[in-house]
Design a protein around this motif. Structure first.
Motif, short mmCIF file in Angstrom:
data_model
loop_
_atom_site.label_atom_id
_atom_site.label_comp_id
_atom_site.label_asym_id
_atom_site.label_seq_id
_atom_site.Cartn_x
_atom_site.Cartn_y
_atom_site.Cartn_z
N LEU A 23 -1.76 3.79 6.64
CA LEU A 23 -1.57 3.98 8.07
C LEU A 23 -1.01 5.35 8.38
N ASP A 24 -0.07 5.81 7.55
CA ASP A 24 0.52 7.14 7.74
C ASP A 24 -0.55 8.24 7.61
N PHE A 25 -1.54 8.01 6.75
CA PHE A 25 -2.63 8.97 6.58
C PHE A 25 -3.72 8.80 7.65
N GLY A 26 -3.53 7.85 8.55
CA GLY A 26 -4.50 7.65 9.63
C GLY A 26 -5.72 6.86 9.21
N ARG A 27 -5.60 6.11 8.14
CA ARG A 27 -6.73 5.31 7.64
C ARG A 27 -6.78 3.97 8.35
N PRO A 28 -7.98 3.47 8.65
CA PRO A 28 -8.07 2.11 9.17
C PRO A 28 -7.75 1.12 8.04
N VAL A 29 -6.99 0.08 8.38
CA VAL A 29 -6.59 -0.92 7.39
C VAL A 29 -6.95 -2.31 7.91
N ALA A 30 -7.72 -3.04 7.11
CA ALA A 30 -8.02 -4.44 7.39
C ALA A 30 -7.21 -5.28 6.42
N GLY A 31 -6.69 -6.40 6.90
CA GLY A 31 -5.89 -7.27 6.05
C GLY A 31 -6.42 -8.69 6.06
N ILE A 32 -6.60 -9.24 4.86
CA ILE A 32 -7.01 -10.63 4.69
C ILE A 32 -5.83 -11.37 4.07
#
Length: 145
Positions: free
Chosen positions: A112-121
């Motif tokens: 998130l700090d690097f601006g990446r999209p994160v999906a969580g399962i």
């Protein structure tokens, strides 16, 4: 696209199946899977990707590239322990978190700090993480976010 797959090193059958399917989808869609290179979610995802013809990169905490799981194509030995979590997050253009504990949480924060999209399962419920129910939804999210 390179996608970081993050999660626990010790997992049950359900998380193993989810991780393997995530890897399979990434491989089928031509993405490169980046992970911590060891057991659990990492190994299951790498196995799925490899079986689907995809490429895998394992960023290892130790100095021994032979510690990578059998499905890692490119093992990267770092010798920096859990600090390698930063590199796992940095080297994916998006991240998919499956379950996990504090190490996974740190990788989510770095992504998130690097601006990446994160999906969580079934992972950490924190601001910025798109909670999804299926491997398909996770892969689609990181591809389109």
């Amino acid at each position: 696209m390179r996608v970081s797959v993050i999660g626990g090193g010790t997992v049950g059958d359900e998380e193993t199946a989810v991780a393997r399917r995530v890897g399979e989808l990434l491989g089928e869609r031509g993405h490169t899977l980046v992970c911590g290179g060891r057991t659990g979610v990492m190994e299951a995802a790498c196995r799925g990707a490899t079986e689907a013809g995809g490429d895998t990169i394992g960023i290892l905490p130790s100095t021994d590239p032979n510690e990578a799981n059998d499905y890692v194509d490119v093992p990267i030995a770092t010798g920096i322990g859990n600090a390698r979590n930063v590199l796992v997050a940095l080297n994916g253009e998006g991240a998919i978190a499956i379950g996990g504990s504090y190490g996974t949480l740190s990788e989510i924060a770095h992504a998130l700090d690097f601006g990446r999209p994160v999906a969580g399962i079934a992972s950490h419920d924190v601001a910025g993480v798109e909670t999804v129910e299926t491997p398909d939804a996770a892969v689609e999210y990181v591809e389109t976010a």
